[in-house]
Design a protein around this motif. Sequence first.
Motif, PDB file in Angstrom:
ATOM      1  N   PHE A   1       1.130  17.769  -9.205  1.00 34.29           N
ATOM      2  CA  PHE A   1       2.316  17.225  -9.848  1.00 34.29           C
ATOM      3  C   PHE A   1       2.151  17.325 -11.351  1.00 34.29           C
ATOM      4  O   PHE A   1       1.035  17.244 -11.859  1.00 34.29           O
TER       5      PHE A   1
ATOM      6  N   GLU B   1       6.154  13.978 -13.062  1.00 31.94           N
ATOM      7  CA  GLU B   1       6.383  13.783 -11.634  1.00 31.94           C
ATOM      8  C   GLU B   1       5.470  12.701 -11.073  1.00 31.94           C
ATOM      9  O   GLU B   1       5.905  11.861 -10.283  1.00 31.94           O
TER      10      GLU B   1
ATOM     11  N   LEU C   1       6.534   9.239  -9.342  1.00 33.94           N
ATOM     12  CA  LEU C   1       6.045   8.887  -8.010  1.00 33.94           C
ATOM     13  C   LEU C   1       5.373   7.526  -8.023  1.00 33.94           C
ATOM     14  O   LEU C   1       5.638   6.673  -7.166  1.00 33.94           O
ATOM     15  N   ARG C   2       4.538   7.303  -9.006  1.00 33.92           N
ATOM     16  CA  ARG C   2       3.825   6.022  -9.140  1.00 33.92           C
ATOM     17  C   ARG C   2       4.826   4.872  -9.304  1.00 33.92           C
ATOM     18  O   ARG C   2       4.714   3.835  -8.652  1.00 33.92           O
TER      19      ARG C   2
ATOM     20  N   ARG D   1       8.029   4.748  -8.463  1.00 36.26           N
ATOM     21  CA  ARG D   1       8.856   4.542  -7.263  1.00 36.26           C
ATOM     22  C   ARG D   1       8.058   3.844  -6.170  1.00 36.26           C
ATOM     23  O   ARG D   1       8.551   2.916  -5.521  1.00 36.26           O
TER      24      ARG D   1
ATOM     25  N   MET E   1       0.831   5.050  -3.564  1.00 39.85           N
ATOM     26  CA  MET E   1       1.367   6.395  -3.784  1.00 39.85           C
ATOM     27  C   MET E   1       1.125   7.311  -2.592  1.00 39.85           C
ATOM     28  O   MET E   1       1.999   8.093  -2.226  1.00 39.85           O
TER      29      MET E   1
ATOM     30  N   ALA F   1       4.165   9.050  -0.660  1.00 49.02           N
ATOM     31  CA  ALA F   1       4.278  10.509  -0.647  1.00 49.02           C
ATOM     32  C   ALA F   1       4.235  11.045   0.784  1.00 49.02           C
ATOM     33  O   ALA F   1       4.991  11.962   1.135  1.00 49.02           O
TER      34      ALA F   1
END
Length: 53
Positions: free
Chosen positions: A8, A12, A16-17, A19, A27, A31
């Motif tokens: 990533f 990104e 991700l972290r 969210r 994570m 994911a």
Amino acid sequence: MAGLNARFTEEELDALRERAEAEGRGMQSFAHDAAVRAVNETPGSSTRRPSMC
């Protein structure tokens, strides 16, 4: 169990972290579930299963 390494960008990874954190999840778990949902998606259906071939 098999594993997967994904690359990533910093942006990104930060998204991700953030969210995963917002959902109170790790994570890796977030994911994983996102990838499984993407594999199972088809237009108009969410029941597609990946081929085992």
